[in-house]
Design an enzyme around this catalytic site. Structure first.
Site, short mmCIF file in Angstrom:
data_model
loop_
_atom_site.label_atom_id
_atom_site.label_comp_id
_atom_site.label_asym_id
_atom_site.label_seq_id
_atom_site.Cartn_x
_atom_site.Cartn_y
_atom_site.Cartn_z
N GLU A 177 2.32 9.85 -1.90
CA GLU A 177 2.14 10.70 -3.08
C GLU A 177 3.47 11.07 -3.73
OE1 GLU A 177 0.11 14.44 -2.41
OE2 GLU A 177 0.15 14.96 -4.53
N LYS A 219 -1.18 7.95 -4.19
CA LYS A 219 -1.73 9.15 -4.84
C LYS A 219 -0.76 9.57 -5.93
CE LYS A 219 -3.23 13.88 -3.95
NZ LYS A 219 -4.00 14.76 -3.08
#
Ligand code: 13P
Length: 341
Positions: A177, A219
């Site tokens: 992420e 992500k």
């Protein structure tokens, strides 16, 4: 490393138009969100809130996996059933946030570096034994005057890749992420350029650290104008910019991308995800899914207010938002879905 297991888990995390529920707020972040709506901030209220979430009837119709934090993965329902068992029994894949938070980066004013690599191998082994099947690490990139710096981007990309390699060694699918924050007055074009630069650095490091791309999930942030930018593009424009950026910088080998919501309203996050799927679902190499925290939880948190009598209504709100985002993955979300509740 069990390559096939990693690939199968990564695929399952984005299968059947479902997505991930991020419920891994650290204790300080969870307390901050509780404080905003007047909920007492202690271990029992955090436990009760997480029990509300994991016992929401029907959640697995739309949610493939749930990301927990260290406190939550060790907690139980009031009747003593461990949360991880409740989740697994519901057919939801349990995951765990393993980073130790984004800290001020030395010699880089206003920039952050995420910590947590020390002893990570041992912690991953423990989480795996507890039943977790994937992990998450968040890096934070800020757009501002003369930032982000190359030093910040490279350092965060490097630790993300080191973390991802350790996860795969432990048979945990890494969620990688790199979040370019929405805060600020920057334009969507600036977000585009920064996001492209960050993603290119991340994939370069993933390659150098020998991360198996088929067995991981990205992500990312959507490509968006800053929250304080005077020009706010339409959902279709956001969808076009985001996919244009990803086609340049994100490997086609990934099974899926699961967007963070990053402070967008619940409705906007659903509308933008929907626009991406309407326009690109049949052509994009990756599933365009979600891994929202605030955009799924916020309405439920506000309804709950820490009161037992509000649990059912809060669960209905959570179920509704999960359903909206499932619809958005199918390109079937409309604002009407939100007007009828
Ligand atoms: P938001 O969807 O609230 O941005 O949270 C996603 C997340 O897990 C941040 O790490």
């Amino acid at each position: 490393m069990n390559t096939q297991k990693l690939i199968d888990t990564a695929k399952a995390m984005v299968a059947n138009d479902k997505g991930l529920l991020a419920m891994d707020e650290s204790t300080p972040t969870c307390n901050k969100r509780f404080a905003k709506v007047g909920i007492p901030q202690n271990e029992e209220t955090r436990r009760a809130y997480r029990e509300l979430i994991v016992t929401t009837p029907g959640l697995s119709e739309f949610i493939s996996g749930a990301i927990l934090c260290d406190e939550t993965i060790r907690q139980q329902k009031k009747d003593g059933t461990p949360f991880i068992k409740v989740i697994t029994d519901a057919g939801i894949i349990p995951g765990i946030k393993v980073d130790a938070g984004a800290k001020d980066m030395a010699a880089h004013p206003k920039e952050k570096i995420t910590e947590g690599l020390d002893k990570l191998r041992d912690r991953l082994a423990e989480y795996s034994k507890m039943g977790a099947r994937f992990a998450k690490w968040r890096a934070v990139i800020t757009i501002g005057e003369n930032i982000p710096s190359q030093g910040c981007i490279e350092a965060n990309a490097h630790v993300l890749a080191r973390y991802a390699a350790l996860c795969q060694e432990a048979d945990l699918v890494p969620i990688v992420e790199p979040e370019v924050l929405m805060d600020g007055e920057h334009t969507m074009q600036q977000c585009f350029e920064t996001t492209e630069k960050v993603l290119r650095a991340v994939f370069n490091q993933l390659y150098m650290q020998r991360v198996m791309l088929e067995g991981m999930i990205l992500k990312p942030n959507m490509v968006l104008p800053g929250l304080a930018c005077s020009k706010q593009e339409t959902a279709d424009e956001v969808a076009d910019a985001t996919i244009k950026c990803f086609l340049r910088a994100v490997s086609a080998s990934l099974p899926g991308v699961t967007f963070l919501s990053g402070g967008q309203s619940s409705e906007l996050a659903s509308a933008r995800l929907n626009a991406m799927n309407v326009r690109f679902k049949s052509r994009a190499p990756w599933g365009l899914a979600f891994s929202f925290a605030r955009a799924i939880q916020q309405p439920a948190l506000e309804i709950w207010q820490g009161k037992e009598s509000n649990v059912v209504a809060a669960q209905q709100a959570l179920y509704h938002r999960a359903k909206c985002n499932f619809a958005a993955r199918r390109g079937e979300y409309t604002a009407v879905m939100d007007k009828n509740v």
